[in-house]
Design an enzyme around this catalytic site. Structure first.
Site, PDB file in Angstrom:
ATOM      1  N   ASP B 214       0.867  -1.186   0.000  1.00 31.99           N
ATOM      2  CA  ASP B 214       0.000   0.000   0.000  1.00 31.99           C
ATOM      3  C   ASP B 214       0.899   1.230   0.000  1.00 31.99           C
ATOM      4  OD1 ASP B 214      -2.335   1.705   0.281  1.00 31.99           O
ATOM      5  OD2 ASP B 214      -3.344   0.029   1.267  1.00 31.99           O
ATOM      6  N   ASP B 241       2.968   2.357  -4.942  1.00 34.64           N
ATOM      7  CA  ASP B 241       1.731   2.857  -5.543  1.00 34.64           C
ATOM      8  C   ASP B 241       1.427   1.949  -6.729  1.00 34.64           C
ATOM      9  OD1 ASP B 241      -0.126   4.136  -7.154  1.00 34.64           O
ATOM     10  OD2 ASP B 241       0.731   6.135  -6.833  1.00 34.64           O
ATOM     11  N   PHE B 242       0.277   1.260  -6.704  1.00 29.61           N
ATOM     12  CA  PHE B 242       0.046   0.267  -7.759  1.00 29.61           C
ATOM     13  C   PHE B 242      -0.202   0.891  -9.136  1.00 29.61           C
ATOM     14  CE2 PHE B 242      -4.147  -0.441  -5.287  1.00 29.61           C
ATOM     15  CZ  PHE B 242      -4.886   0.446  -6.050  1.00 29.61           C
ATOM     16  N   HIS B 260     -13.101  -2.457  -7.787  1.00 29.06           N
ATOM     17  CA  HIS B 260     -14.336  -1.687  -8.026  1.00 29.06           C
ATOM     18  C   HIS B 260     -14.124  -0.171  -7.949  1.00 29.06           C
ATOM     19  CE1 HIS B 260     -16.131  -1.141  -3.690  1.00 29.06           C
ATOM     20  NE2 HIS B 260     -14.836  -0.994  -3.680  1.00 29.06           N
TER      21      HIS B 260
END
Lengths: 351, 351
Positions: B214, B241-242, B260
């Site tokens: 995260d 950070d993805f 989502h």
């Protein structure tokens, strides 16, 4: 061996206690999602549009001027909530939505929900402040007054009064059917609004004549509604403010969703005025979403009372037993409670 | 005769069609009353107070600094909604409220509802505008950004991350139990928040080591939670950070309530990064309140998707079939859907 041991273990566990789950809590706490989805659908006229026939999502999107992004989620959420049906790729009203949420039908009951969408949804956002202060959380917070504003705007007022008719519709039919009207000749509905109850009662009992009493501004809306039902010869409007005037004499006096708006002293004053206006043997019918006497079951009545906190300076809902007690103190000889439709009940007091 | 005739009439009527009632519509539309009552009760710490023992209404009023006006209506409404019990004149938590709504218990799941009370309840008030514009209705409307504001305030962030743990708690236990962890040695939870899933998985399977990935600001909160469970030797934090970094390699990659939040392109990018980080035979676990494939039943998933409309520029929820389709396009060899707890399910993709 293995399966037997497992069986025994399962039994022991079952005896201990069932596993607790947070789902009911989450469902209740997130209940505003489903509520607001329905309120927006009514605001957008979705059910009125679908009352003309089933439609594809794309057609609905065009007709209601919606953005493509969330149309299917919106419609399918309403399917999952039991408010729409989907057959193939077309959306249709459920029978209930078709009857109660189509603005073009006289059975339309969405007015109260339109009102909730426009006002109380927001005001309930400060429920915590209301609980801490005991003060209303509506227009009153900014020095406004909901009733004053409402009664000053004929169009808004008509919307509100229609909403009240929708709200009282089931109760009106039940009162017309259940109360022993044959024993009486005249009635007055105090705080009659559009006249939903007087109209149903008069339609069911041709021997009755009656009056609807409310503020002068209500008269045109009441008169039009009575004329629509061809009852203008048997139902009159009586202009008066129940705070300053006495009530007109009649065999039966009706007050629906009125007492809960007011504080204890005002409630007693209204009951006293009703008592004074009745002949010996006359009847007072009070109908509301009564709280059950044990105050444990009828959420609608209890939450309605919190709605009175949000909307009024001193109003509150009450149980049938509360009301019978006040009637007794006022001098009524006897009284009884009878369920009407849905969460509504009536308390009948006999002088 | 009379009774026979009545019987026949009733049969004919029953065959025709049952009388339609507006109650289900009203209950849904007024659902924000009960929801907000529960949200205010959590905000006020009612259940935390009652976790110490049953109390009289007057005592509760003092402890929670409430005005006398609506205390009983508030408490009795919660009784009628199944959130409190009343024995004699004392109020007590239900077993569920006691376990999930006492802030002092690790099982506390009220964080997500505290957040709903503080933010989305209000934002959902402009759902209609959201449906018309396709634009988020939260802080973004005033040029703010929820995630930026949240991640800038460590205290707010901790509250949010705890809320996410509460939300994922049932799913975390189910994933730990249901997934065939014996076949794998390492895992990464992408967008791990406080670490609810990594902790439950590691507690249940001592042979596993894992990482939570995260943003850097999450690390102290994650590390503290992992230490509380004595797992610091087997679970590490991976700062990244993805959107800008690739994902760390692991046998199993988990993403819970992440996909989502994002639009279709971003969803595909995340699935691709997960695919790239897995070995052949590795597994991707996606868990969410999946919408049922027919989009007719799981209200929570469908309403959650409307919540994504309110809260994000392009996010949306999806069915298990949708997700399996995207996995296939990404290159996953096979996939399957499995229900977890409550409205949550997982989609497992095998590379």
């Amino acid at each position: 061996m293995e399966s037997r041991r497992r069986g025994r273990k399962a039994t022991t566990r079952a005896k201990k206690q069932p596993a607790l789950k947070p789902e009911a809590i989450m469902r209740l706490g997130l209940g505003f999602w489903g509520a607001k989805t329905l309120l927006s659908a009514i605001e957008l006229g979705l059910f009125t549009e679908l009352a003309k026939g089933a439609l594809e999502a794309d057609t609905l999107r065009d007709r209601l001027s919606l953005h493509p992004r969330a149309v299917r989620d919106f419609l399918d959420a309403l399917v999952s909530l039991g408010m729409l049906q989907r057959k193939g790729t077309r959306y249709a009203n459920t029978p209930e939505a078709n009857l109660f949420l189509d603005r073009n039908k006289p059975s339309y009951a969405g007015g109260i929900l339109e009102m909730c969408n426009a006002r109380p949804y927001k005001f309930w956002g400060s429920l915590t402040e209301g609980l801490r202060t005991g003060m209303p959380q509506n227009e009153a917070k900014e020095g406004g007054n909901f009733f004053t504003a409402l009664y000053a705007d004929p169009l808004k007022l008509e919307g509100f009064l229609k909403a009240m008719t929708g709200l009282s519709c089931g109760a009106a039919l039940a009162i017309a059917k259940q109360f022993p009207w044959k024993q009486y000749k005249t009635f007055v509905d105090v705080g009659c609004a559009q006249g939903g109850v007087p109209v149903q009662v008069a339609l069911a009992h041709p021997h009755l004549t009656g009056e609807g009493m409310d503020l002068p501004v209500v008269q045109p809306i009441f008169d039009a509604y009575v004329r629509e039902h061809g009852l203008e010869k048997r139902i009159q409007f009586h202009q008066a403010d129940f705070f300053t005037a006495s009530l007109p004499h009649a065999d039966v006096i009706i007050m629906g969703h009125i007492l809960h708006d007011w504080d204890m002293e005002e409630k007693r004053m209204l009951l006293k005025k009703a008592f004074d206006a009745l002949p010996k043997g006359g009847a007072l019918i009070i109908h509301e979403s009564l709280i059950d006497d044990d105050r444990k079951v009828n959420s609608m009545g209890l939450l309605m009372s919190l709605n009175m906190l949000i909307e009024t300076p001193g109003g509150f809902d009450y149980t049938g037993a509360d009301c019978r007690g006040w009637m007794k103190e006022t001098g009524f000889r006897k009284s009884y409670i009878e369920p009407l439709a849905g969460p509504d009940s009536m308390v009948v007091g006999i002088k």
